[in-house]
Design an enzyme around this catalytic site. Structure first.
Site, PDB file in Angstrom:
ATOM      1  N   ASP A  73       0.853  -1.194   0.000  1.00 39.65           N
ATOM      2  CA  ASP A  73       0.000   0.000   0.000  1.00 39.65           C
ATOM      3  C   ASP A  73       0.888   1.242   0.000  1.00 39.65           C
ATOM      4  O   ASP A  73       2.119   1.133  -0.061  1.00 39.65           O
ATOM      5  CB  ASP A  73      -0.970  -0.014   1.198  1.00 39.65           C
ATOM      6  CG  ASP A  73      -2.310   0.604   0.816  1.00 39.65           C
ATOM      7  OD1 ASP A  73      -2.306   1.760   0.347  1.00 39.65           O
ATOM      8  OD2 ASP A  73      -3.355  -0.049   0.983  1.00 39.65           O
ATOM      9  N   HIS A 103      -2.761   3.091  -4.735  1.00 39.55           N
ATOM     10  CA  HIS A 103      -2.181   2.644  -3.458  1.00 39.55           C
ATOM     11  C   HIS A 103      -0.772   2.088  -3.671  1.00 39.55           C
ATOM     12  O   HIS A 103      -0.416   1.039  -3.131  1.00 39.55           O
ATOM     13  CB  HIS A 103      -3.093   1.614  -2.787  1.00 39.55           C
ATOM     14  CG  HIS A 103      -4.334   2.219  -2.195  1.00 39.55           C
ATOM     15  ND1 HIS A 103      -4.319   3.107  -1.147  1.00 39.55           N
ATOM     16  CD2 HIS A 103      -5.643   2.079  -2.535  1.00 39.55           C
ATOM     17  CE1 HIS A 103      -5.550   3.477  -0.849  1.00 39.55           C
ATOM     18  NE2 HIS A 103      -6.384   2.881  -1.688  1.00 39.55           N
ATOM     19  N   GLU A 131      -9.745   2.748  -5.418  1.00 37.78           N
ATOM     20  CA  GLU A 131      -9.325   4.116  -5.113  1.00 37.78           C
ATOM     21  C   GLU A 131      -8.114   4.563  -5.936  1.00 37.78           C
ATOM     22  O   GLU A 131      -7.095   4.967  -5.383  1.00 37.78           O
ATOM     23  CB  GLU A 131      -9.019   4.222  -3.606  1.00 37.78           C
ATOM     24  CG  GLU A 131     -10.237   3.905  -2.754  1.00 37.78           C
ATOM     25  CD  GLU A 131      -9.979   3.965  -1.260  1.00 37.78           C
ATOM     26  OE1 GLU A 131     -10.845   4.456  -0.534  1.00 37.78           O
ATOM     27  OE2 GLU A 131      -8.910   3.490  -0.808  1.00 37.78           O
TER      28      GLU A 131
HETATM   29  C1  ACM Z   1     -10.992  -0.304   0.471  1.00 36.94           C
HETATM   30  O1  ACM Z   1     -11.493  -0.256   1.598  1.00 36.94           O
HETATM   31  N1  ACM Z   1     -10.358   0.748  -0.019  1.00 36.94           N
HETATM   32  C2  ACM Z   1     -11.086  -1.487  -0.355  1.00 36.94           C
END
Ligand code: ACM
Ligand code: ZN
Length: 615
Positions: free
Chosen positions: A206, A277, A341
């Site tokens: 991440d 991420h 995201e």
């Molecule tokens: C997430 O909670 N961004 C998958």
């Protein structure tokens, strides 16, 4: 805050004085359970018969569980029984583990019979036998009885015929926002196994850290695993410390965890995040971003504009190399590629990304994301595996064979199932175990949300409006533990337990047998085992809330104490002392005319956290 334990005499007597066999507190509830009278005593002399060589690991697992209670291991008896034999031939004084092939038993199903002088556990697979062993383990007391002779444990005579409702019964753990050592990951896996869960989703990369060694790209962990500080305090305050923070797992450790999970019939599903991420990867390899960096491993939580460049071929070479090593480490059919995201800000102006869109005829950045995921899918499919991604991978068109993890509500899962794609449900409303589980006034700081154990228990994984065929694509669900605000193993346990027990029952037990009252009674029974296992579970279920009516201006405030029904008695104080069972019992409202602090707690099988109201 102080916790204390209290077993009301009335409850102890209700169990001990009637002479009846109380139904045992098994979680998740078995599909069919019939009580019989009497008990089977297990001692060091009890034999564990392993019906077929394939069951050696399961026999050893049961042997170890009994040895820890009895102080010495019961012996193993090796036999070579014919699978499918109609008569399992019980032997007095033994526990028989037997594979029965050619039966109608589902792959993870098992049948357990505990008689007066023997136990027979049968299943079609070692996984079924393992689940049956977990049922036996849940029936064991936390300490053995020691009379004049050697220690013994007694199991109630009963029969169980059990099988899971869903194939994917998962728990996730984010080790990027905070890092957790192998020893804890194993304890977490043990908890999954106890409640018959079978997928461990390991969130390994991440923005705040890259946690898995990749031999071809050592900088990923040398550089990408370490950040120069961490965000703390309420999210909106944006406060950071400056302490170097990080950690990663070697490939040797990864193999160790995968093998540990496999021995417990749990598949480890690794997650490598892309295209978003990705800040930790970009900090280690800046040429993989659109601007070329430099990039920083993030100290704070959130979503960041810099992502993998979708235009450069070097991005795909890198990710395919990484995934090749990941596939060698993890035998899972499903490999999680993230997909959530991903801001499209950089892609909009990057010449490489524009050129890619033009060349491939992609009309917008969503289609560019879809191109990205499809290209990765081809690589993973070519190696005989499938990708799974967060529900954003639906945007711009789903890759042909991708499974979807539905987190932003249930819509993504519904849409994917309608497109005949497999789905794992984990809507934030019910399955995000980083959310508050009780009144934030009495809880450690969390990222937000509000999901009580009862709310998780009420979750139905099949979304409304699907045909039976579409519903067949819902593989199951999982609980997600994101760790922005969870810094220690104890805190992970606090957030996961008991909500994961509720989800385990949702996923395993028949829908028509779901009963919140029964679950809570069995959960209360389970607290002693959790204490013995040193699991730091949450008691938020027992939180007291204060409701007020009237007003100080009019000279009187009426305070009502409320809590979930049926948990015990509420006792309170108004002199700032800590309430005990001897304090006044709440039964109507407390009339308050002057400024006072009311402290209250629930006293049941355990006592809740003391809650205070100042007014
Ligand atoms: C997430 O909670 N961004 C998958
Ligand atoms: Zn780019």
């Amino acid at each position: 805050m102080r916790h204390f334990l209290f077993l009301p005499l009335a409850l102890a007597c209700a169990i001990a004085c009637t002479g009846q066999q109380a139904p045992p507190g098994i979680i998740p509830l078995p599909k069919v359970l019939a009580m019989d009278s009497g008990t089977f005593a297990i001692g060091r002399e009890t034999g564990i018969i392993i019906g077929q060589a394939e069951l050696e690991p399961e026999g050893a697992f049961l042997q170890a569980a009994l040895a820890s209670l009895l102080g010495a291991a019961p012996g193993i008896i090796h036999e070579n029984r014919t699978p499918g034999a109609a008569d399992p031939r019980a032997v007095p004084g033994t526990i028989l583990l037997l594979l029965k092939t050619g039966t109608a038993l589902a792959p993870e199903a098992y049948e357990l019979g505990i008689g007066h002088d023997h136990i027979i556990l049968t299943a079609a697979t070692p996984a079924g036998i393992f689940h049956g062993i977990q049922t036996i383990i849940q029936l064991l007391p936390t300490v053995a009885s020691v009379g004049s002779g050697a220690p013994r444990v007694f199991l109630p005579c009963l029969t169980v015929a059990d099988e899971p409702r869903f194939a994917w019964r998962g728990m996730h753990l984010d080790v990027c926002r905070h890092f957790f050592p192998v020893q804890f990951v194993k304890k977490y896996i043990d908890l999954l196994a106890r409640y018959k869960m079978n997928r461990f989703h390991w969130h390994l990369t991440d923005d705040q850290g890259w946690r898995i060694e990749i031999k071809k790209y050592p900088k990923l962990t040398e550089v990408g695993a370490w950040r120069s500080g961490s965000q703390y305090g309420p999210y909106s305050e944006r406060t950071y410390d400056n302490e170097r923070y990080g950690g990663s797992y070697t490939q040797e450790q990864i193999r160790e965890v995968v093998a540990y999970a496999a021995a417990r019939h749990i598949t480890v599903v690794p997650e490598i995040e892309m295209p978003g991420h990705a800040m930790a990867a970009l900090a280690a390899h800046p040429h993989l971003g659109c601007t070329g960096g430099p990039y920083e491993i993030q100290k704070g939580w959130g979503v960041f504009d810099d992502v993998f460049c979708a235009g450069k071929d070097s991005t795909f070479t890198f990710l395919e190399d990484v995934l090749s090593e990941v596939l060698d480490l993890f035998p899972s059919d499903h490999i999680h590629i993230g997909g959530d995201e991903c801001p499209k800000t950089r892609w909009k102006t990057c010449p490489h990304c524009r050129a890619r869109m033009k060349k491939e005829g992609l009309k917008d950045e969503h289609e560019l994301q879809s191109y990205f995921i499809r290209r990765i899918e081809k690589h993973v499919n070519a190696k005989g595996r499938q990708i799974i991604g967060w529900d954003e991978i639906l945007e711009g068109g789903l890759a042909p064979n991708a499974a979807v993890m539905s987190w932003r509500g249930t819509e993504g899962g519904t849409a994917a199932a309608r497109q005949k794609h497999d789905v794992v449900m984990c809507p934030g409303t019910h399955c995000y175990f980083d959310h508050y589980q009780g009144d934030p006034a009495h809880e450690p700081l969390a990222i937000g949300g509000f999901t009580t154990v009862q709310k998780t228990y009420a979750y139905e994984p099949i979304p409304d409006g699907l045909t039976a065929e579409e519903a067949g694509h819902i593989m199951g669900a999982q609980g997600n533990v994101w760790t922005e605000y969870i810094t220690t193993p104890d805190h992970v346990e606090y957030m996961a337990v008991p909500r994961m027990l509720a989800l385990a029952e949702v996923l395993w037990s028949p829908k028509d047998q779901r009963d919140e009252g029964s679950f809570i009674r069995r959960l209360e029974n389970e607290f002693a085992a959790l204490d013995a296992l040193k699991v730091h579970y949450s008691k938020s279920l027992y939180n007291v809330e204060f409701k007020t009516t009237g007003s100080k201006k009019r000279g009187q405030v009426n305070v009502e104490l409320t809590c979930a029904p049926g948990l015990g008695e509420m006792h309170y104080t108004i002199d700032d002392s800590e309430p005990t069972y001897a304090s006044p019992k709440f039964d109507y409202t407390i009339e308050q005319r002057a400024s006072t602090t009311i402290k209250a707690a629930i006293f049941g099988v355990i006592a809740g956290v003391i809650a205070a109201y100042k007014g």
